[in-house]
Design a protein around this motif. Structure first.
Motif, PDB file in Angstrom:
ATOM      1  N   LYS A 187       0.851  -1.179   0.000  1.00 44.04           N
ATOM      2  CA  LYS A 187       0.000   0.000   0.000  1.00 44.04           C
ATOM      3  C   LYS A 187       0.892   1.236   0.000  1.00 44.04           C
ATOM      4  N   ASN A 232      -0.591  -7.370 -10.914  1.00 47.52           N
ATOM      5  CA  ASN A 232      -0.362  -6.168 -10.129  1.00 47.52           C
ATOM      6  C   ASN A 232      -1.541  -5.227 -10.362  1.00 47.52           C
ATOM      7  N   ARG A 271       2.088   5.254  -7.417  1.00 47.53           N
ATOM      8  CA  ARG A 271       2.163   4.003  -8.186  1.00 47.53           C
ATOM      9  C   ARG A 271       3.364   3.166  -7.775  1.00 47.53           C
ATOM     10  N   GLN A 323      -3.502  -1.828  -9.596  1.00 47.68           N
ATOM     11  CA  GLN A 323      -3.201  -0.507  -9.049  1.00 47.68           C
ATOM     12  C   GLN A 323      -4.426   0.364  -9.133  1.00 47.68           C
ATOM     13  N   ASP A 340       5.296   0.406  -9.655  1.00 46.82           N
ATOM     14  CA  ASP A 340       5.516  -0.390 -10.855  1.00 46.82           C
ATOM     15  C   ASP A 340       6.622  -1.412 -10.615  1.00 46.82           C
TER      16      ASP A 340
END
Length: 106
Positions: A74, A104, A78, A106, A80
């Motif tokens: 968290k 993943n 972002r 987001q 990545d």
């Protein structure tokens, strides 16, 4: 990030999954919180072979791959390339020569 390992049925008994811990624990009890569990595939309905003709669906049944680890990160920005982090479950799978799929969200 979810780590899903693709295994044949005969291979799944030979692999020690304890190395794929993730940072979110697995708990198969119905009333557990802050954890993950594998649902019965028959709870989901997927398109049948005849769906194009009659729009019928069938229970999904056994999964093609096995979910073995879940990492939960968290942050306010972002994140990545989380699968490239050293020591993450994807890296452990790669070192063992296993096919894995990381998702993943987001």
């Amino acid at each position: 990030m979810f780590l899903i390992i693709g295994l044949d049925e005969e291979d799944s008994g030979e692999i020690d999954f304890s190395g794929f811990s993730g940072n979110l624990r697995r708990d198969d009890r119905d009333n557990s919180r802050d954890c993950w569990r594998i649902s019965d595939g028959n709870n989901f309905r997927v398109r049948s072979k005849n769906f194009i003709y009659d729009k019928s669906k069938v229970p999904a049944g056994k999964p093609l791959m096995e979910l073995v680890a879940v990492d939960w990160f968290k942050d306010v920005k972002r994140m990545d390339h989380v699968a490239k982090r050293k020591g993450c479950a994807v890296q452990v799978a790669a070192e063992k020569g296993l096919f894995s799929l990381a998702i993943n969200l987001q």
